[in-house]
Each structure stands twice: as structure tokens, then as C-alpha cells.
Design an enzyme around this catalytic site. Structure first.
Site, PDB file in Angstrom:
ATOM      1  N   GLY A  69       2.531 -24.711   0.762  1.00  0.00           N
ATOM      2  CA  GLY A  69       1.371 -24.703  -0.137  1.00  0.00           C
ATOM      3  C   GLY A  69       0.834 -23.116  -0.117  1.00  0.00           C
ATOM      4  N   THR A  70       0.659 -22.691   1.198  1.00  0.00           N
ATOM      5  CA  THR A  70       0.174 -21.328   1.169  1.00  0.00           C
ATOM      6  C   THR A  70       0.881 -20.230   0.490  1.00  0.00           C
ATOM      7  OG1 THR A  70      -0.807 -22.033   3.257  1.00  0.00           O
ATOM      8  CG2 THR A  70      -0.719 -19.609   2.880  1.00  0.00           C
ATOM      9  N   ASN A 151      -9.042 -30.762  -0.943  1.00  0.00           N
ATOM     10  CA  ASN A 151      -8.645 -31.344   0.463  1.00  0.00           C
ATOM     11  C   ASN A 151      -9.590 -32.047   1.197  1.00  0.00           C
ATOM     12  OD1 ASN A 151      -8.917 -28.378   0.016  1.00  0.00           O
ATOM     13  ND2 ASN A 151      -8.697 -28.787   2.384  1.00  0.00           N
ATOM     14  N   GLN A 185      -2.782 -31.660  -2.674  1.00  0.00           N
ATOM     15  CA  GLN A 185      -3.242 -32.820  -2.378  1.00  0.00           C
ATOM     16  C   GLN A 185      -2.868 -33.814  -3.405  1.00  0.00           C
ATOM     17  OE1 GLN A 185      -4.531 -33.812   0.676  1.00  0.00           O
ATOM     18  NE2 GLN A 185      -4.608 -31.979   1.539  1.00  0.00           N
ATOM     19  N   SER A 205       2.842 -28.787  -1.630  1.00  0.00           N
ATOM     20  CA  SER A 205       3.398 -28.708  -0.210  1.00  0.00           C
ATOM     21  C   SER A 205       4.025 -29.847   0.145  1.00  0.00           C
ATOM     22  CB  SER A 205       2.320 -28.231   0.749  1.00  0.00           C
ATOM     23  OG  SER A 205       2.537 -28.286   2.019  1.00  0.00           O
ATOM     24  N   HIS A 207       4.946 -31.353   3.115  1.00  0.00           N
ATOM     25  CA  HIS A 207       4.368 -32.095   4.292  1.00  0.00           C
ATOM     26  C   HIS A 207       3.145 -33.049   3.942  1.00  0.00           C
ATOM     27  CE1 HIS A 207       1.050 -29.624   6.013  1.00  0.00           C
ATOM     28  NE2 HIS A 207       1.466 -28.817   5.243  1.00  0.00           N
ATOM     29  N   THR A 243      16.925 -16.389   2.465  1.00  0.00           N
ATOM     30  CA  THR A 243      17.870 -17.588   2.400  1.00  0.00           C
ATOM     31  C   THR A 243      17.159 -18.919   2.202  1.00  0.00           C
ATOM     32  OG1 THR A 243      19.460 -16.109   3.705  1.00  0.00           O
ATOM     33  CG2 THR A 243      19.829 -18.571   3.859  1.00  0.00           C
ATOM     34  N   CYS A 331     -15.419 -24.096  14.582  1.00  0.00           N
ATOM     35  CA  CYS A 331     -16.097 -23.296  15.705  1.00  0.00           C
ATOM     36  C   CYS A 331     -15.492 -21.866  15.782  1.00  0.00           C
ATOM     37  CB  CYS A 331     -16.286 -24.230  17.108  1.00  0.00           C
ATOM     38  SG  CYS A 331     -17.435 -23.357  18.058  1.00  0.00           S
TER      39      CYS A 331
HETATM   40  N1  PLP Z   1      -4.100 -26.175  -0.674  1.00  0.00           N
HETATM   41  C1  PLP Z   1      -4.612 -27.463  -0.174  1.00  0.00           C
HETATM   42  C2  PLP Z   1      -5.449 -28.196  -1.157  1.00  0.00           C
HETATM   43  C3  PLP Z   1      -4.235 -27.936   1.054  1.00  0.00           C
HETATM   44  O1  PLP Z   1      -5.098 -29.172   1.385  1.00  0.00           O
HETATM   45  C4  PLP Z   1      -3.674 -27.444   1.833  1.00  0.00           C
HETATM   46  C5  PLP Z   1      -3.188 -27.790   3.309  1.00  0.00           C
HETATM   47  O2  PLP Z   1      -4.133 -28.160   4.002  1.00  0.00           O
HETATM   48  C6  PLP Z   1      -2.879 -26.245   1.476  1.00  0.00           C
HETATM   49  C7  PLP Z   1      -3.190 -25.751   0.166  1.00  0.00           C
HETATM   50  C8  PLP Z   1      -1.763 -25.279   2.427  1.00  0.00           C
HETATM   51  O3  PLP Z   1      -0.558 -25.747   2.492  1.00  0.00           O
HETATM   52  P1  PLP Z   1       0.467 -25.503   3.544  1.00  0.00           P
HETATM   53  O4  PLP Z   1      -0.161 -26.328   4.642  1.00  0.00           O
HETATM   54  O5  PLP Z   1       1.767 -26.156   3.079  1.00  0.00           O
HETATM   55  O6  PLP Z   1       0.598 -23.966   3.606  1.00  0.00           O
END
Ligand code: PLP
Length: 391
Positions: A69-70, A151, A185, A205, A207, A243, A331
Site C-alpha cells: 500500500g505504501t 483505517n 481498507q 495492499s 496483506h 524483478t 508514544c
Molecule cells: N493505507 C491504509 C488506509 C492502511 O491502513 C495502510 C496500512 O495500515 C496503508 C495505507 C499502508 O499499507 P502497507 O502496509 O501495505 O504499506
């Protein structure tokens, strides 16, 4: 163990794992290889791309596989904004104050690069205002990035309505305002149809929906201006060098299809469990408050504030009972930093620091929910009695 942190990650579905295993063994070929082992890896990537496109109502040529996702979010926001500015369209980007840090920090990086970024606020439910979006569009706006599901509180944003506003504005000004949504999400809970949503880019994403970690999807509508972030080989339709993670891509293709199957039944079952947990906690814990998410929300998320405690302490206490939940605050340097989402929703800071997210999944059972509902009140009472700060 009772796992109520599905918004953080989900277990890999056994069907997904089985589909991936050959690619961690004998089928180890590089898809670029000009021999049978490479060709069969490429064929498997192609199958996953087709399945993914089918699940999103897209064309296979509009699907890129990424590292998660990132990466998808950073690629979409930075890659589109950069390409649009280079084409002379403008340098204004609109996003929301409640994006995941992947989106928020990418937008802040754009500011470092000289872009002007508007951060839309939200109401107490965590919903972004369409009127504020409409008022924020300018002739030099090139991109809107708005998450589909938050999220932390599970609020669903009016993305389809928002894309219509952006499209109409584009028509009136004669230039395009592109639209990206972080839909990380959503799979398994909401349908994701790129035509119905009217989006130009979508980030996902694997996972989060029964697929492997380190694998993601970026949908990029055909002809969307885009500058790649990763430079190197010509993989992923020349838009994402490196790759291919063949096992991850194969797992992603299986997981995205599974997320659609039995969705309504899953939704009904999990919503009933979530609502039961919510009602029990509100009835048994004095001063418990549900953060956001009453009407427009996914059915698996419950964010509850327990005033007078710090959420990390409750999460640790629940862990001792074998219950996994999540705290929204972080924190750092001994300072409690409340969640930026709860702050944007106007939740008072004392309430925000005591907020815990319970996120249910496909495998969550009624017995697990009953066990959690029976443990939380006692632990909250104990932590409150030990607290040194007044409520
Ligand atoms: N965007 C949202 C709304 C998420 O909940 C998350 C992960 O918690 C991400 C992006 C990031 O995804 P990833 O963990 O695959 O980098």
C-alpha cells in the site's frame, strides 16, 4: 489468541498460501527469462493481473503490482502530481487530514518539492465535506487524493461523489483534475469498481485482504499522466522497475478474487458481531464512547474511547489475556501523540489517548467477541483506579 487487529494485517488465506508455494520452490524463474522457467513465471503474473483487473472492473494493462500500500500510494501521489506539473497543468494538490501516513507524508513531501497542498478536514464521524472539496478546487489543481475507508475509525468517504465534483470542475476549466483513492481498507467489505468510483488511481495492499505482506496493487487508468518512482528495468509495463515478486503477485491475484466471494454474507455476520461488542462495551464500561463510524462505515471496525486511561496500557493488558487490539496513539520521546485522525474529528485529547481499535475479520467468532466483552470492563476499571491523572 483472539485477533482483533485485522485492519493492521490479516492472516494469509490457506488457498493463497497454497497458490504461492510453487513460486517459492521449483517455479523460481525470473519473468524476464527467455526460457520456459521464465515464461511460466510471466504467465502466472499475467493470470494474476487479469484476475486483479477483473475484480476491480479494470483492464489488465491498468494494473501494476507493487511492494504494498505504501508504495502504491506514494507512486500515485508523487508520480501523478509530478507528471501533471511537468505538463504545465499546475501545482495544487488536495488531500484530507485523515489519510494514512503513507498519503499524508507523501503530500508533505510534495510541499517540500514546491507544491501547494490543501488538507480537507472532516466532521465528528470522520467524513470529509464535499462542499469543502468543491470550494478547494482551483484552476491549477492537478490531483485529489482521498481515502475510501479510514483505517482507524472505518469511516467510508463519498469518493464516487467527490470524483464527480472533480470531473465537473475539470470540464469547466478545460484541464483534468485527477483522482487517487487509498482503498487499502476496503477489499472484502466494499465493492471496488473503478468505473463506479470514477477514479484515475487506486492503491491496495494484499496483506489487508488475506494476501501476503510486501505486495500491493496500483490501478492507473489508461493515459493517466504518471512518472515512475522506481527507475531501472522495464517491468510492470515500464512503470515500476524491479524483478517481480512472483509469489506475492500470484497470492495477490488469488486474494483479491476471494475478497469478492461471499462479501454480503461476511458483511452481515461481522457487522452483527461488531455491533454486539459495541453495545456490550457501552453498557458495561462507564464513560465509554464510540469514535466516529455510526452510519457510513465498514462493518468490521470499532474504535472506542475509554477516558482516563492510556490506550497502550489497555492494549498491553488485553495482550496478557491473549487478545490483540490496536491503539491509535503513539508514544515518541516520552510524549503521547494522539491519533491525527481523532484530532481532525475533534475528539478531545484526553479521550483520544484512551482510544482502542478493535478490527474484526472473516474468522472472528461470537465466542471470541463474548470473551473480549467480558475482559475489557475489568481491565479498564483496574487501569482507571491505578491512573494518577484525573479523568
Ligand atoms: N493505507 C491504509 C488506509 C492502511 O491502513 C495502510 C496500512 O495500515 C496503508 C495505507 C499502508 O499499507 P502497507 O502496509 O501495505 O504499506
Amino acid at each position: 489468541m483472539i485477533y482483533l487487529d485485522h485492519a493492521a494485517t490479516t492472516p494469509v488465506a490457506s488457498k493463497v498460501r497454497e497458490a504461492m508455494l510453487p513460486y517459492l520452490g521449483a517455479a523460481y524463474g525470473n519473468p524476464s527469462g527467455l526460457y520456459a522457467l521464465g515464461a511460466s513465471a510471466q504467465a502466472s503474473v499475467d493470470v494474476a493481473r487479469k484476475a486483479t483487473a477483473g475484480a476491480l472492473g479494470a483492464r489488465p494493462s491498468e494494473i501494476l503490482f507493487t511492494s504494498g500500500g505504501t508504495e502504491s500510494i506514494n507512486s500515485a501521489i508523487l508520480g501523478i502530481a509530478y507528471a501533471m506539473r511537468r505538463a504545465g497543468a499546475g501545482d495544487h494538490v488536495i488531500t484530507t487530514a485523515i489519510e494514512h501516513h503513507a498519503g499524508l507524508h507523501a503530500a508533505q513531501f510534495l510541499e517540500e518539492l514546491g507544491f501547494d497542498v490543501t488538507y480537507l478536514g472532516c466532521d465528528a464521524q470522520g467524513r470529509v465535506s464535499l462542499a469543502e472539496l468543491a470550494a478547494s478546487l482551483r484552476p491549477e489543481t492537478v490531483l485529489v487524493s482521498m481515502m475510501l475507508v479510514n483505517n482507524e475509525v472505518g469511516t467510508v468517504q463519498p469518493v464516487a461523489e467527490a470524483t464527480r465534483i472533480a470531473r465537473d470542475f475539470r470540464a469547466s476549466r478545460g484541464h483534468r483534475v485527477l483522482f487517487h483513492t487509498d482503498a487499502v481498507q476496503a477489499p472484502g467489505w466494499l465493492p471496488i469498481d473503478v468505473e463506479e468510483l470514477g477514479v484515475d488511481a487506486v492503491s491496495l495492499s494484499s496483506h489487508k485482504f488475506g494476501g501476503p505482506k510486501g505486495s500491493g496493487i496500483l490501478y492507473l487508468r489508461r493515459a493517466t499522466p504518471f512518472r515512475a518512482l522506481l527507475h531501472g528495468g522495464g517491468q510492470e509495463l515500464q512503470k515500476r522497475a524491479g524483478t517481480e515478486n512472483v509469489a506475492g503477485i500470484v497470492g495477490t491475484g488469488v486474494a483479491i478474487e476471494m475478497a469478492q466471494v461471499g462479501r454480503m454474507e461476511r458483511l452481515r455476520r461481522v457487522r452483527a458481531l461488531r455491533d454486539h461488542l459495541r453495545d456490550e462495551l457501552l453498557a458495561t464500561v462507564p464513560d465509554a464512547i464510540v469514535n466516529g463510524c455510526q452510519e457510513h462505515c465498514t462493518p468490521n471496525n470499532l474504535n472506542v474511547a475509554f477516558r482516563g486511561i492510556e490506550s497502550e496500557q489497555l492494549v498491553a493488558a488485553l495482550d496478557r489475556h491473549g487478545i490483540a487490539a490496536s491503539s491509535g496513539s503513539a508514544c515518541s520521546n516520552s510524549l503521547w501523540e494522539p491519533s491525527h485522525v481523532l484530532m481532525a474529528m475533534g475528539v478531545p485529547i484526553r479521550t483520544a489517548v484512551g482510544s482502542v481499535r478493535f478490527s474484526l475479520g472473516e474468522g472472528t467468532t461470537a465466542a471470541e467477541i463474548a470473551a473480549v466483552a467480558s475482559v475489557v470492563p475489568g481491565e479498564v476499571a483496574r487501569l482507571r483506579s491505578e491512573a494518577t491523572t484525573p479523568r
